[in-house]
Motif scaffolding. Structure first.
Motif, PDB file in Angstrom:
ATOM      1  N   TYR A 225       0.857  -1.179   0.000  1.00  0.00           N
ATOM      2  CA  TYR A 225       0.000   0.000   0.000  1.00  0.00           C
ATOM      3  C   TYR A 225       0.901   1.240   0.000  1.00  0.00           C
ATOM      4  O   TYR A 225       1.209   1.795   1.038  1.00  0.00           O
ATOM      5  CB  TYR A 225      -0.887   0.059   1.239  1.00  0.00           C
ATOM      6  CG  TYR A 225      -1.872  -1.077   1.421  1.00  0.00           C
ATOM      7  CD1 TYR A 225      -1.833  -2.210   0.631  1.00  0.00           C
ATOM      8  CD2 TYR A 225      -2.844  -1.001   2.401  1.00  0.00           C
ATOM      9  CE1 TYR A 225      -2.733  -3.240   0.806  1.00  0.00           C
ATOM     10  CE2 TYR A 225      -3.758  -2.023   2.590  1.00  0.00           C
ATOM     11  CZ  TYR A 225      -3.685  -3.146   1.783  1.00  0.00           C
ATOM     12  OH  TYR A 225      -4.580  -4.150   1.971  1.00  0.00           O
ATOM     13  N   ILE A 227       0.377   4.274  -1.792  1.00  0.00           N
ATOM     14  CA  ILE A 227      -0.429   5.493  -1.592  1.00  0.00           C
ATOM     15  C   ILE A 227      -1.877   5.089  -1.340  1.00  0.00           C
ATOM     16  O   ILE A 227      -2.319   4.034  -1.798  1.00  0.00           O
ATOM     17  CB  ILE A 227      -0.375   6.455  -2.801  1.00  0.00           C
ATOM     18  CG1 ILE A 227      -0.689   5.689  -4.092  1.00  0.00           C
ATOM     19  CG2 ILE A 227       0.937   7.186  -2.899  1.00  0.00           C
ATOM     20  CD1 ILE A 227      -1.129   6.579  -5.210  1.00  0.00           C
ATOM     21  N   PRO A 228      -2.613   5.914  -0.607  1.00  0.00           N
ATOM     22  CA  PRO A 228      -4.008   5.541  -0.331  1.00  0.00           C
ATOM     23  C   PRO A 228      -4.863   5.607  -1.593  1.00  0.00           C
ATOM     24  O   PRO A 228      -4.607   6.424  -2.479  1.00  0.00           O
ATOM     25  CB  PRO A 228      -4.470   6.577   0.691  1.00  0.00           C
ATOM     26  CG  PRO A 228      -3.425   7.621   0.770  1.00  0.00           C
ATOM     27  CD  PRO A 228      -2.211   7.176   0.042  1.00  0.00           C
ATOM     28  N   GLN A 232      -9.833   5.547   0.658  1.00  0.00           N
ATOM     29  CA  GLN A 232      -8.994   5.613   1.870  1.00  0.00           C
ATOM     30  C   GLN A 232      -8.602   7.064   2.180  1.00  0.00           C
ATOM     31  O   GLN A 232      -8.570   7.466   3.339  1.00  0.00           O
ATOM     32  CB  GLN A 232      -7.745   4.750   1.687  1.00  0.00           C
ATOM     33  CG  GLN A 232      -8.067   3.266   1.625  1.00  0.00           C
ATOM     34  CD  GLN A 232      -6.952   2.419   1.059  1.00  0.00           C
ATOM     35  OE1 GLN A 232      -5.918   2.922   0.631  1.00  0.00           O
ATOM     36  NE2 GLN A 232      -7.159   1.108   1.024  1.00  0.00           N
ATOM     37  N   LYS A 255     -11.816  -0.562   0.215  1.00  0.00           N
ATOM     38  CA  LYS A 255     -12.722  -0.186   1.320  1.00  0.00           C
ATOM     39  C   LYS A 255     -12.284  -0.829   2.633  1.00  0.00           C
ATOM     40  O   LYS A 255     -12.400  -0.234   3.693  1.00  0.00           O
ATOM     41  CB  LYS A 255     -14.162  -0.627   1.011  1.00  0.00           C
ATOM     42  CG  LYS A 255     -14.843   0.201  -0.053  1.00  0.00           C
ATOM     43  CD  LYS A 255     -16.325  -0.078  -0.084  1.00  0.00           C
ATOM     44  CE  LYS A 255     -16.672  -1.432  -0.643  1.00  0.00           C
ATOM     45  NZ  LYS A 255     -16.725  -1.527  -2.077  1.00  0.00           N
TER      46      LYS A 255
HETATM   47  P1  AMP Z   1     -10.776  -4.138  -1.031  1.00  0.00           P
HETATM   48  O1  AMP Z   1     -11.567  -3.247  -1.937  1.00  0.00           O
HETATM   49  O2  AMP Z   1     -10.698  -3.597   0.346  1.00  0.00           O
HETATM   50  O3  AMP Z   1     -11.261  -5.551  -1.094  1.00  0.00           O
HETATM   51  O4  AMP Z   1      -9.260  -4.142  -1.581  1.00  0.00           O
HETATM   52  C1  AMP Z   1      -8.920  -4.684  -2.828  1.00  0.00           C
HETATM   53  C2  AMP Z   1      -7.458  -5.022  -2.895  1.00  0.00           C
HETATM   54  O5  AMP Z   1      -6.660  -3.846  -2.919  1.00  0.00           O
HETATM   55  C3  AMP Z   1      -6.954  -5.849  -1.732  1.00  0.00           C
HETATM   56  O6  AMP Z   1      -6.156  -6.881  -2.241  1.00  0.00           O
HETATM   57  C4  AMP Z   1      -6.117  -4.895  -0.921  1.00  0.00           C
HETATM   58  O7  AMP Z   1      -5.061  -5.564  -0.281  1.00  0.00           O
HETATM   59  C5  AMP Z   1      -5.606  -3.941  -1.976  1.00  0.00           C
HETATM   60  N1  AMP Z   1      -5.386  -2.575  -1.473  1.00  0.00           N
HETATM   61  C6  AMP Z   1      -6.159  -1.883  -0.614  1.00  0.00           C
HETATM   62  N2  AMP Z   1      -5.665  -0.652  -0.415  1.00  0.00           N
HETATM   63  C7  AMP Z   1      -4.564  -0.544  -1.177  1.00  0.00           C
HETATM   64  C8  AMP Z   1      -3.612   0.507  -1.417  1.00  0.00           C
HETATM   65  N3  AMP Z   1      -3.706   1.689  -0.821  1.00  0.00           N
HETATM   66  N4  AMP Z   1      -2.607   0.255  -2.280  1.00  0.00           N
HETATM   67  C9  AMP Z   1      -2.501  -0.950  -2.891  1.00  0.00           C
HETATM   68  N5  AMP Z   1      -3.355  -1.977  -2.704  1.00  0.00           N
HETATM   69  C10 AMP Z   1      -4.379  -1.776  -1.872  1.00  0.00           C
END
Ligand code: AMP
Length: 537
Positions: A225, A227-228, A232, A255
């Motif tokens: 991660y 950058i947000p 986020q 999310k």
């Molecule tokens: P989610 O929408 O929360 O299911 O996240 C989708 C995917 O994005 C997951 O594999 C997370 O680990 C990844 N992820 C979430 N935030 C970030 C970020 N800031 N940078 C890179 N990957 C991310």
């Protein structure tokens, strides 16, 4: 020491010291490296790690046994204790990560290597797969504790690490404060961030703007991660300020971390346990969230999660819950079962179960499709994706099967029943409050019967109908029938050229019928027309 998850679950939590003390007798006697206190010199890499761990254990009654080669099979108990504990010593504790199997879906995973987390480390209550990973894990925790202090890790010979700060208050980073309002507006616009409500804080642009402890920043980097994501950027400051938020973003937009980061920060700085309850509709989602939470919490001190989901045995989950956890990730059904069956102290989280039998009865949904395969596939997909208990009904199901399903539908055993037209007529399904015509039936007559399954006996009900061009010849009929009920009709339907064409044809037909009617005004015209056509013959 740690104990196999299964054994720990079976033991009374108060027995820890007694059984651990018994377990250490033999390994210590046989391990010249560790000595009585378990902190003797070590001469190889793994020995060093284990020695560091043993030193940490110090005078505690439970110390780490020696390397795998010196741990006899099942030999963790002294002779006197062996018979007494025989039921607890079914399997030797695994020494090395590589001898541990991979975790099955839903099983605990080792916080270090991701294999099956068969044991619980009693110092951190984290899941680990082997002695090797426990040692690594404790080293990580020690390192992270140093990192947690603002200013990062301590250099040799420097001042002792600052104590873990007692509180955390989110304050806007100077970089963000220095941006002009129009720059913030522009940023939100470019990233598709739309906000409503009073006093919404400015978004962050970098995780560094949150003032997280270094250990958490490190976990973010380790998880990739950098950058947000937009959700986020806006959600994290809101969450860190403790605001109530209703957020919506696409699947895969980050999310989970958007709400986990504020949850972790709250858990880290709050003594009440648990400090967060995350409710998810499905087991799979709960497992995924716990996995991500563990990744982000890795190495942060005293951070424990409990997963409460159906489909896995409840006693280990209850046991875990009683270990004072910071974050609970649960599906509502299992959470309620656990609360009902046991007096669990959920700390700051108040869960009131009021007359749950009535409140929990969700009226089932009846979904109509146009073929048997469609019914089977849709009911499977619904169950898999939403976790709702669903089944299908069609002509290939035997009569007793259909009867059972209907009974289950009325008694609340099924939340969703997907049916072909077989349930479309005649039945009084009083408990059904929602009908979904996933496929529009081929005729208006059939449609009226299907939507008529709700709203029986003067009750209110809702019908949602999906239409596409396959039923274009019914567009005008649908509009005519449904519009007077005050229902919402999509503009795509109301503006459809098919609908307009059908309406025009109908109006022409009406006009024609009107012309064909014999009235006092047109009687002479009709007679004249008739005479004319006869004379021409
Ligand atoms: P989610 O929408 O929360 O299911 O996240 C989708 C995917 O994005 C997951 O594999 C997370 O680990 C990844 N992820 C979430 N935030 C970030 C970020 N800031 N940078 C890179 N990957 C991310």
């Amino acid at each position: 020491m740690f104990v196999p998850r299964s054994l720990k679950v079976r033991r009374n939590a108060n027995d820890d010291d007694r059984s651990c003390a018994a377990k250490k007798v033999k390994p210590e006697a046989e391990d010249p490296q560790l000595g009585a206190g378990g902190d003797g010199p070590a001469d190889d890499a793994s020995g060093t790690k284990e020695a560091a761990l043993a030193a940490h254990h110090g005078a505690q009654p439970c110390s780490l046994p020696g390397p795998a080669s010196q741990v006899p099979e099942g030999g963790l108990a002294g002779p006197g204790q062996q018979a007494q504990d025989s039921d607890l010593l079914e399997e030797p504790v695994k020494s090395f990560s590589k001898t541990q199997r991979q975790a099955e879906p839903g099983e605990p995973v080792c916080v270090v290597c991701g294999r099956y987390g068969e044991y619980i480390c009693n110092e951190t209550d984290e899941d680990v797969c082997s002695l090797e990973c426990k040692a690594k894990h404790l080293l990580q925790v020690r390192g992270a504790e140093a990192l947690l202090a603002p200013g990062g890790p301590q250099k040799a010979g420097s001042e002792p690490a600052a104590p873990h700060p007692a509180s955390y208050v989110y304050t806007e980073h100077a970089f963000i404060s220095n941006l002009r309002e129009d720059q913030i507006e522009n940023l939100r616009q470019q990233l598709g961030i739309v906000v409503q409500g009073p006093g919404v804080p400015r978004p962050i642009i970098d995780f560094e703007h949150c003032g997280f402890p270094e250990a958490l920043n490190l976990n973010l980097k380790t998880s990739g991660y950098e950058i947000p994501t937009p959700i986020q950027m806006q959600m994290v400051p809101l969450g860190l300020l403790g605001r109530d938020v209703l957020a919506s973003a696409d699947t895969g937009s980050g999310k989970t971390a958007a709400f986990l980061l504020p949850v972790i920060m709250r858990a880290l700085f709050q003594s009440k346990m648990p400090s967060a309850l995350i409710l998810t509709p499905t087991r799979e989602l709960a497992i995924q969230i716990e996995h991500q939470a563990k990744e982000l919490m890795s190495g942060l001190p005293h951070m424990r999660t409990a997963l409460l989901v159906g489909g896995l045995p409840a006693p280990p989950q209850l046991h875990r819950l009683r270990q004072r956890v910071q974050v609970i990730i649960a599906t509502p059904g299992r959470l309620l079962d656990i609360i009902k069956q046991s007096a669990v102290e959920l700390g700051g989280i108040k869960i009131v179960v009021v007359d749950e039998d009535k409140k929990l009865f969700k009226p089932p949904v009846l979904v109509f499709v146009d073929c048997k395969l469609g019914a089977d596939l849709l009911s499977e997909a619904v169950q898999k994706i939403t976790g709702l208990k669903s089944t299908s009904v069609h002509s290939e199901k035997s009569q007793p099967e259909r009867k059972n399903i209907l009974k289950g539908l009325l008694e609340g055993d099924y939340e969703v029943v997907v049916s072909t037209g077989v349930l479309g007529r005649g039945l009084d399904l009083v408990s059904v409050k929602l009908v979904v015509n996933f496929d529009m039936p081929p005729s208006m007559d059939e449609y009226v019967h299907q939507v008529g399954r709700v709203g029986r006996l003067g009750q209110n009900g809702t019908a949602i109908t999906f239409i596409n061009n396959n039923s274009k010849r019914l567009f005008w009929d649908i509009a005519k029938r449904v519009k007077p009920t005050g229902s919402l009709l999509p503009p795509q339907l109301l503006n459809s050229p098919y609908l307009h064409d059908q309406r025009r044809k109908e109006q022409q037909k009406d006009k024609q019928t009107q012309n064909d009617l014999v009235t006092g005004a047109n009687l002479m015209d009709i007679i004249r027309k008739h005479d004319k056509s006869n004379s021409q013959k």
